[in-house]
Design an enzyme around this catalytic site. Sequence first.
Site, PDB file in Angstrom:
ATOM      1  CD  GLU A  53      20.451  -3.972 -12.173  1.00 20.09           C
ATOM      2  OE1 GLU A  53      20.315  -4.573 -11.096  1.00 20.09           O
ATOM      3  OE2 GLU A  53      19.587  -4.003 -13.084  1.00 20.09           O
TER       4      GLU A  53
ATOM      5  N   GLY B  41       0.765  -1.241   0.000  1.00 17.69           N
ATOM      6  CA  GLY B  41       0.000   0.000   0.000  1.00 17.69           C
ATOM      7  C   GLY B  41       0.797   1.293   0.000  1.00 17.69           C
TER       8      GLY B  41
ATOM      9  CG  ASP C 130      15.929  -3.342 -14.301  1.00 17.59           C
ATOM     10  OD1 ASP C 130      16.395  -3.493 -13.166  1.00 17.59           O
ATOM     11  OD2 ASP C 130      15.378  -4.253 -14.961  1.00 17.59           O
TER      12      ASP C 130
END
Length: 622
Positions: free
Chosen positions: A360, A164, A331
């Site tokens: 990365e 959440g 990424d």
Amino acid sequence: MKKHLILSFAMLLFVGIASSAAYKIDRLEPAFWWAGMEDENLQLLVYGENISELRPSIDYEGVSLERTVQVKSPNYLFLYLKIDKSVQPGAFDIAFKKKNKTQLSYRYELKQRRDGSAMRQGYTTSDVMYLITPDRFVNGDPSNDEVAEMKEGLDRSDDFGRHGGDLAGIINHLDYIEDMGYTALWLNPVMENDMPEGSYHGYAITDFYETDARHGSNEDYLKLSEELKKRDMKLVIDMIMNHCGSEHWWMKDLPTDDWLNFQDGWQVTTHLRETNMDPYASDYDKRNHADGWFVESMPDLNQRNPLMADYLIYNTIWWIEYADLDGIRMDTYPYPDKDFMSEWTRRVMTEYPNFNIVGEEWSSNPAIVSYWQKGKHNPDGYVSYMPGVFDFPLQDALVKALNEDDSQWGQGLPKLYGMLANDHLYADPSQLVIFPDNHDMSRFYTQINEDFDLFKMGMAYIAVTRGIPQIYYGTEILMTNPNSDSHGEIRAEYPGGWADHTANAFTGEGLTADQKEAQQFTKVLFNWRKTSSAVHNGCLKHFAPTHANGLYTLFRYDDESVVMLVMNKNPEAKDVNIVPFKDEVIGAATQGTDVISGNKVSLAGETVNVGPRSFLLVEIKK
């Protein structure tokens, strides 16, 4: 409903549709653009049932439709526009015709760019990034915990479930982030991940143009950027060019037979990233690395398809311009087609010359990591335009240097010295992003066996050595993952981010004494770093640890000051000979200031004393 859909999108983004019963546009991406971009070309993806039967046309001064590309699926059209740099902002109709009769019309807008947008300054060596996994930081808006039309709901009992956390929670706690001394914010991806399970991390994107509704909206993401700018802070987006989620909207109707790699039957990547630079690598091995999928739920995108390549590039530029971004974290950088990644970085950096990107490449070998940096002269002629890479080799060396027994030959602090000596491999070591840990590895405090002395020593090193520091949320309060190296446990909820937490890192309530001390230590350290030009842009010189002495000294210096870091891993205090330091760096200075305590440190003698299993960080003003 998605803002792309015509019924909900029309008023918000000034899109007008007048359609016949036979045709409609479900998507047009990007939904708007800007006047005055460096790149005068633009690809539009248009999606709707049998849309390829229609012929688009545009009548607007400064905009021409150069070509229309039809593909195997009749439900796509790819439009290539030329937009003159002198074009005026405004809206125009894209008419879709059949037999010269307009079947529908799409109102497209060219917006006014922000002043100075093209020359925006990306994050720099003066910044410190704070990395947050949004689902696990703060739940600021419980009303978006459950979104009826999305596949995965809230389940805080599951380490891999949705908990959440959202953009509202981050915005509400920017005071804390700023007060800690962080100047840039990197969020794990917040784009839509409408997957049936395990979607909290953000790396299985199902819509490249939408913020996940459980995090908020595109407008909330823009608000975060605006609030950061008010504080002179920066926003770094996390992007993925390699793959999407298996529930991405186009998976039910792929445009071409080669939209994905191994489209007829997926196979897992070999993860042999070395094939990118291996002079002896076979084509077979190269393909099985670059084209293989991570998992079945993450289809591997084929960037050799020029339509896909353009789609990803214009999506990247759209987000930079829309959200006023300051950087990109890319990424899995070595997994997409490497020639595409060269072109992607070139196009982004051409549009925004002062921007910054970090890729990365998870390898402890600096010869592999350095291959991807801008300015590196590679034997195979490969050219990259990416300013920075993550310094995984230094992270690995730091943990080993702290954990290993310095009495053993070549172990301990010499590992740190030796790895930094490899900087000759990099085109620009100052642009490396350095870090004690991140969202994909065990927490730093866990990696160093929950040794508080080593924690402080390691954080001091990260603050002072060359590069751009990145700190993962919770590292500053000694968050750990003692039970496993599960990503779900590593990315635990931040204390105080939920109403039922008994500990609160924002107020200090319920934290242990060590956690409070670590938080205050980190706050002092990185707020000081904001002020140190020597650390930001100064020279670096270090003095090698000798066998079994457990000492290592590193300097940063410029015309204004000298910063000295002495690390002592010995169980007893040590008098450190500073005569060589005076000869080469300190000069005639007789006094400095301890950065952490604020106390004066005498440099008048031949030695300084460093406490047991501790460090001395001294700033010497010239």
